[in-house]
Scaffold this motif. Sequence first.
Motif, short mmCIF file in Angstrom:
data_model
loop_
_atom_site.label_atom_id
_atom_site.label_comp_id
_atom_site.label_asym_id
_atom_site.label_seq_id
_atom_site.Cartn_x
_atom_site.Cartn_y
_atom_site.Cartn_z
N LYS A 253 2.79 14.95 -13.43
CA LYS A 253 1.66 15.61 -14.13
C LYS A 253 1.64 16.92 -13.92
CE LYS A 253 -1.57 11.54 -14.56
NZ LYS A 253 -2.95 11.17 -14.04
N ARG B 127 1.99 1.83 -3.49
CA ARG B 127 1.27 2.28 -4.46
C ARG B 127 1.02 3.93 -4.09
NH1 ARG B 127 -3.44 -2.22 -4.45
NH2 ARG B 127 -2.20 -3.81 -5.43
N VAL B 128 1.08 4.10 -2.90
CA VAL B 128 0.86 5.58 -2.45
C VAL B 128 2.06 6.44 -2.94
CG1 VAL B 128 0.77 7.17 -0.68
CG2 VAL B 128 -0.62 5.23 -0.39
N ASP B 129 3.17 5.99 -2.96
CA ASP B 129 4.36 6.79 -3.53
C ASP B 129 4.22 6.75 -5.01
OD1 ASP B 129 5.37 6.87 -1.06
OD2 ASP B 129 6.55 5.20 -1.12
N GLU B 130 4.02 5.45 -5.54
CA GLU B 130 3.79 5.65 -7.02
C GLU B 130 2.79 6.97 -7.66
OE1 GLU B 130 2.52 1.82 -8.43
OE2 GLU B 130 4.66 1.10 -8.06
N LYS B 131 1.75 6.64 -6.78
CA LYS B 131 0.61 7.71 -7.07
C LYS B 131 1.10 9.18 -6.92
CE LYS B 131 -3.34 4.96 -6.12
NZ LYS B 131 -4.86 4.71 -5.27
N LYS B 132 2.03 9.52 -5.94
CA LYS B 132 2.58 10.72 -5.58
C LYS B 132 3.51 11.05 -6.85
CE LYS B 132 2.32 10.96 -0.43
NZ LYS B 132 3.16 10.66 0.68
N LYS B 133 4.16 10.14 -7.26
CA LYS B 133 5.15 10.47 -8.34
C LYS B 133 4.37 10.72 -9.69
CE LYS B 133 8.89 7.57 -6.74
NZ LYS B 133 9.81 6.13 -6.72
N GLU B 134 3.32 10.01 -9.87
CA GLU B 134 2.52 10.45 -11.04
C GLU B 134 1.87 11.84 -11.22
OE1 GLU B 134 -0.47 7.30 -11.53
OE2 GLU B 134 0.94 5.72 -11.90
N ARG B 135 1.69 12.24 -9.88
CA ARG B 135 1.01 13.54 -9.77
C ARG B 135 1.98 14.56 -9.83
NH1 ARG B 135 -2.66 12.49 -4.31
NH2 ARG B 135 -4.32 11.22 -5.09
N SER B 136 3.20 14.24 -9.29
CA SER B 136 4.47 15.20 -9.47
C SER B 136 4.86 15.36 -10.97
CB SER B 136 5.59 14.70 -8.66
OG SER B 136 5.90 13.57 -9.10
N GLU C 21 0.64 -1.30 0.05
CA GLU C 21 0.21 0.08 -0.04
C GLU C 21 0.87 1.35 -0.08
OE1 GLU C 21 -3.85 -1.78 2.51
OE2 GLU C 21 -2.62 -0.41 3.22
#
Length: 384
Positions: free
Chosen positions: A382, A371-380, A368
């Motif tokens: 974008k 996944r949170v880290d991956e989502k943060k990277k994707e947001r950064s 988990e």
Amino acid sequence: MLKWKTCLRAGITIVLAYLAIRYSSAVSVALGVILGAMWPLMLGAGIAYLLNILMRFYEAHYFRRFRGRWVSITRRGACLLGAVFSVLALIALIIVLVVPELLKCMQFLIEEVPPFLRQTYEKLLQHPEIAKFLPENELGIGADWQNSLTRILNWLGGGLGGAMDSVLKTVTGVFSGMVTLVMAFVFALYILLSKERLGTQINRLLRAYIRPAWNRKIRYVLEVLDDCFHRFIVGQCIEAVILGVLCILGMLLFRFPYATMIGTLVGFTALIPIAGAYIGAVVGAIMILTVSPIKTPFFLLFIIILQQLEGNLIYPRVVGSSIGLPGLWVLAAITVGGSVLGIGGMLLGVPLAAAAYRLLRTDVSRRELLRVDEKKKERSVKSQ
């Protein structure tokens, strides 16, 4: 790209798996021989693990405020002797409290039950509507005991050879079991006297033959298993003491006979999760039956209520909280383990389930977070 070493290892694995399946009977026989030869060592390791729990407690409190040389020299031997004598003293106490009264109860049953059954049978024969369903001397009740004894002796004389074989096998089995137990105990003492050196050797083997990443994973799994089993054993002993004390106090309150002896027996059998107290309750009911039959159903009712309290409130909270396993999964582990391996499965199911629960919970939390880290990277990305 595949390397030839990888292909060679895969081919050897496939061939070995095929041979194991093809010659499964021979493999099972060989495994049985190996396990039989290693059984004293495995039993000794189990005894050492149990004694080490008590031994570590003594070592932590052995002249804790003094740090002289004589303390460090005598700590290991003194704590080991203390652990061994503590276990032997507990076993002796249980035997002294339980066995004499149990023998008296058995003697009473042997002396009183046959005349009682004979009188009951004779009273039933006095009722014609019941007597027609009862053959004469049913089950030997009311028969001439001297003739019955003569027939038994004749049967034993005719089958003396088989009886001697059975006696010889029994004696051989008992002697073999005693030798195995002694060897296991000696092996356990050697393990406890040199446990640090043994741990160092195992760590060296793991570092030499296993990759660092796998070495860390194996060590982590072993640490979790050790912690779960340690907490389970300690919690199980605490729960058994609580149940035994409650049983003694309740029996004294309701004036049941053999309160101390039956309470001790119930507490000892409570080391078997959930179902253990019922084993002691059956023996206790038989003993109360010999003294006061009218109190037997009330005693059984008392044990049922106490067992429900223990199984649904005390056990999940004491044992479940000590090993970090919710009460629902404690009951599930006992049910599944008992159905697979019986009493041994009940003892092993809870700590194994606790270890699996902790490992799974840790892995889920790690995934988990990833996944949170991956989502943060994707947001950064974008946002850029």
